[in-house]
Design an enzyme around this catalytic site. Structure first.
Site, PDB file in Angstrom:
ATOM      1  N   SER A  12       0.854  -1.195   0.000  1.00  0.00           N
ATOM      2  CA  SER A  12       0.000   0.000   0.000  1.00  0.00           C
ATOM      3  C   SER A  12       0.881   1.233   0.000  1.00  0.00           C
ATOM      4  O   SER A  12       1.664   1.451   0.938  1.00  0.00           O
ATOM      5  CB  SER A  12      -0.883   0.022   1.246  1.00  0.00           C
ATOM      6  N   HIS A  37      -1.180  -1.361  -4.353  1.00  0.00           N
ATOM      7  CA  HIS A  37      -2.463  -1.062  -3.715  1.00  0.00           C
ATOM      8  C   HIS A  37      -2.555   0.437  -3.429  1.00  0.00           C
ATOM      9  O   HIS A  37      -1.681   1.008  -2.781  1.00  0.00           O
ATOM     10  CB  HIS A  37      -2.553  -1.873  -2.416  1.00  0.00           C
ATOM     11  N   ASP A  39      -4.870   3.410  -1.817  1.00  0.00           N
ATOM     12  CA  ASP A  39      -5.954   3.649  -0.857  1.00  0.00           C
ATOM     13  C   ASP A  39      -6.573   5.021  -1.083  1.00  0.00           C
ATOM     14  O   ASP A  39      -5.960   6.048  -0.791  1.00  0.00           O
ATOM     15  CB  ASP A  39      -5.400   3.559   0.564  1.00  0.00           C
ATOM     16  N   MET A  41      -9.320   7.662  -0.017  1.00  0.00           N
ATOM     17  CA  MET A  41     -10.141   8.000   1.159  1.00  0.00           C
ATOM     18  C   MET A  41     -10.746   9.382   0.981  1.00  0.00           C
ATOM     19  O   MET A  41     -10.112  10.287   0.436  1.00  0.00           O
ATOM     20  CB  MET A  41      -9.270   7.997   2.416  1.00  0.00           C
ATOM     21  N   HIS A  70      -8.405   0.745  -3.951  1.00  0.00           N
ATOM     22  CA  HIS A  70      -9.327   0.472  -2.844  1.00  0.00           C
ATOM     23  C   HIS A  70     -10.052   1.767  -2.506  1.00  0.00           C
ATOM     24  O   HIS A  70      -9.462   2.681  -1.932  1.00  0.00           O
ATOM     25  CB  HIS A  70      -8.493  -0.041  -1.650  1.00  0.00           C
ATOM     26  N   MET A  72     -12.328   3.932  -0.383  1.00  0.00           N
ATOM     27  CA  MET A  72     -12.981   4.114   0.922  1.00  0.00           C
ATOM     28  C   MET A  72     -13.729   5.435   0.832  1.00  0.00           C
ATOM     29  O   MET A  72     -13.349   6.439   1.465  1.00  0.00           O
ATOM     30  CB  MET A  72     -11.927   4.096   2.036  1.00  0.00           C
ATOM     31  N   MET A 141     -11.274  -6.603   5.483  1.00  0.00           N
ATOM     32  CA  MET A 141     -10.467  -5.643   6.256  1.00  0.00           C
ATOM     33  C   MET A 141     -10.120  -6.242   7.615  1.00  0.00           C
ATOM     34  O   MET A 141     -10.993  -6.758   8.327  1.00  0.00           O
ATOM     35  CB  MET A 141     -11.248  -4.334   6.489  1.00  0.00           C
ATOM     36  N   GLY A 146      -8.881   3.588   7.203  1.00  0.00           N
ATOM     37  CA  GLY A 146      -8.610   5.013   7.378  1.00  0.00           C
ATOM     38  C   GLY A 146      -7.140   5.334   7.555  1.00  0.00           C
ATOM     39  O   GLY A 146      -6.689   6.392   7.135  1.00  0.00           O
ATOM     40  N   PHE A 147      -6.405   4.402   8.158  1.00  0.00           N
ATOM     41  CA  PHE A 147      -5.011   4.699   8.464  1.00  0.00           C
ATOM     42  C   PHE A 147      -4.141   3.454   8.331  1.00  0.00           C
ATOM     43  O   PHE A 147      -4.609   2.347   8.590  1.00  0.00           O
ATOM     44  CB  PHE A 147      -4.883   5.238   9.900  1.00  0.00           C
ATOM     45  N   GLY A 148      -2.879   3.670   7.970  1.00  0.00           N
ATOM     46  CA  GLY A 148      -1.900   2.598   7.991  1.00  0.00           C
ATOM     47  C   GLY A 148      -1.384   2.403   9.405  1.00  0.00           C
ATOM     48  O   GLY A 148      -1.645   3.201  10.306  1.00  0.00           O
ATOM     49  N   ASP A 176      -6.395  -6.727   4.215  1.00  0.00           N
ATOM     50  CA  ASP A 176      -5.834  -5.372   4.279  1.00  0.00           C
ATOM     51  C   ASP A 176      -5.869  -4.868   5.715  1.00  0.00           C
ATOM     52  O   ASP A 176      -6.945  -4.727   6.297  1.00  0.00           O
ATOM     53  CB  ASP A 176      -6.666  -4.455   3.360  1.00  0.00           C
ATOM     54  N   GLY A 177      -4.667  -4.605   6.267  1.00  0.00           N
ATOM     55  CA  GLY A 177      -4.563  -4.031   7.601  1.00  0.00           C
ATOM     56  C   GLY A 177      -3.779  -4.907   8.555  1.00  0.00           C
ATOM     57  O   GLY A 177      -4.164  -6.046   8.829  1.00  0.00           O
ATOM     58  N   GLY A 178      -2.640  -4.375   9.014  1.00  0.00           N
ATOM     59  CA  GLY A 178      -1.860  -5.085  10.030  1.00  0.00           C
ATOM     60  C   GLY A 178      -1.224  -6.380   9.557  1.00  0.00           C
ATOM     61  O   GLY A 178      -0.924  -7.256  10.370  1.00  0.00           O
ATOM     62  N   GLY A 198       1.307  -2.193   4.148  1.00  0.00           N
ATOM     63  CA  GLY A 198       1.877  -0.854   4.019  1.00  0.00           C
ATOM     64  C   GLY A 198       3.118  -0.731   4.873  1.00  0.00           C
ATOM     65  O   GLY A 198       4.251  -0.852   4.398  1.00  0.00           O
ATOM     66  N   SER A 199       2.907  -0.542   6.167  1.00  0.00           N
ATOM     67  CA  SER A 199       4.055  -0.306   7.052  1.00  0.00           C
ATOM     68  C   SER A 199       5.026  -1.479   7.066  1.00  0.00           C
ATOM     69  O   SER A 199       6.243  -1.275   7.110  1.00  0.00           O
ATOM     70  CB  SER A 199       3.575   0.046   8.460  1.00  0.00           C
TER      71      SER A 199
HETATM   72  C1  DX5 Z   1      -6.292   1.135   5.698  1.00  0.00           C
HETATM   73  C2  DX5 Z   1      -5.798   0.880   4.296  1.00  0.00           C
HETATM   74  C3  DX5 Z   1      -4.642  -0.040   4.215  1.00  0.00           C
HETATM   75  C4  DX5 Z   1      -3.412   0.412   4.927  1.00  0.00           C
HETATM   76  C5  DX5 Z   1      -2.674  -0.799   5.401  1.00  0.00           C
HETATM   77  O1  DX5 Z   1      -7.428   1.900   5.651  1.00  0.00           O
HETATM   78  O2  DX5 Z   1      -6.844   0.348   3.499  1.00  0.00           O
HETATM   79  O3  DX5 Z   1      -4.345  -0.389   2.861  1.00  0.00           O
HETATM   80  O4  DX5 Z   1      -2.566   1.202   4.166  1.00  0.00           O
HETATM   81  O5  DX5 Z   1      -1.600  -0.380   6.166  1.00  0.00           O
HETATM   82  P1  DX5 Z   1      -0.813  -1.347   7.153  1.00  0.00           P
HETATM   83  O6  DX5 Z   1      -0.283  -2.470   6.330  1.00  0.00           O
HETATM   84  O7  DX5 Z   1       0.253  -0.455   7.692  1.00  0.00           O
HETATM   85  O8  DX5 Z   1      -1.800  -1.806   8.171  1.00  0.00           O
HETATM   86 ZN    ZN Z   2      -6.410  -0.547   1.469  1.00  0.00          ZN
END
Ligand code: DX5
Ligand code: ZN
Length: 225
Positions: A12, A37, A39, A41, A70, A72, A141, A146-148, A176-178, A198-199
């Site tokens: 991401s 990917h 994102d 928003m 994606h 949102m 999800m 909303g946030f990485g 997607d997420g964590g 992402g991170s």
């Molecule tokens: C969250 C996004 C994700 C996010 C994932 O709303 O849809 O794609 O960037 O980030 P990580 O991998 O850091 O959880």
């Molecule tokens: Zn995403």
């Protein structure tokens, strides 16, 4: 193209350097990303604001793999053509974004893209069951969007249920997420085949030092092999 259920990593770019997206995309692809990917928003469906269609269109020439967008945002339908024009390969909308997700998936396919349907952690699997005949991907999800950089929420039971319903149909399950080397094995074992991270991909690296991107992706792949 034949359907590929092998595990793919989709970094991401929400975790990339926002002043240097072109080179970040090139770097992470050179280090082994399978998809990119993006994102989107709107500051309304989720409490954060990112990329409109012109930004996504500017990313397009840099993406040599597969551009996975994606959304949102709510509403969705009035923006579908703009994201098609921006060059999305897959366009994913949230099932919670409006009363007519079936119509939304139809419109995404009419616009020439693959269609994904996403579920928030609080939404049961049942919400997408009737949509599977129109879907190329279900995005489960594992954080509230909303946030990485948020903590993984265990949705393996939901993934398993959706995987069973999919059966032999050519439908991806994306997480997607964590996603990290610790959490990836749980969701892959449950049936997921596209891992957004992402991170966990971008940490420790940069366009001038991209090797950590490759190391981070190899660590995720090693955790599931
Ligand atoms: C969250 C996004 C994700 C996010 C994932 O709303 O849809 O794609 O960037 O980030 P990580 O991998 O850091 O959880
Ligand atoms: Zn995403």
């Amino acid at each position: 193209m034949t359907f590929d259920r092998s595990v793919k990593i989709a970094p991401s770019i929400l975790s990339a350097d926002f002043a240097d997206f072109g080179r970040e995309i090139q770097a992470v692809e050179a280090e082994g990303a399978d998809w990119i990917h993006v994102d989107v928003m709107d500051g309304h469906f989720v409490p954060n604001l990112t990329f409109g269609p012109p930004a996504v269109k500017a990313f397009r020439p840099h993406v040599k793999t597969f551009m996975d967008v994606h959304l949102m945002i709510a509403p969705v339908d009035s923006y579908i053509d703009a994201y098609a024009d921006a060059g999305a390969d897959m366009l994913t909308a949230h099932v919670e974004a409006g009363p007519h997700p079936h119509r939304t998936l139809q419109a995404i396919k009419v616009a020439g893209m693959q269609a994904g349907i996403a579920l928030n952690p609080g939404t049961p699997a049942e919400a997408v069951r009737e949509l599977l005949p129109l879907a190329d991907m279900v995005l489960v999800m594992t954080v509230n969007p909303g946030f990485g950089g948020q903590k993984f929420i265990d949705m393996t039971a939901k993934v398993r249920t959706i995987r069973e319903w999919i059966g032999d149909r050519p439908i991806h399950i994306q997480i997607d997420g964590g996603v990290t080397p610790e959490t990836a094995p749980l969701v892959v074992e449950a049936g997921a085949d596209v891992l957004v991270a992402g991170s966990a991909v971008f940490k420790g690296g940069s366009v001038s030092n991209p090797a950590p991107y490759g190391e981070n992706m190899r660590a995720i792949r090693a955790s599931i092999s």
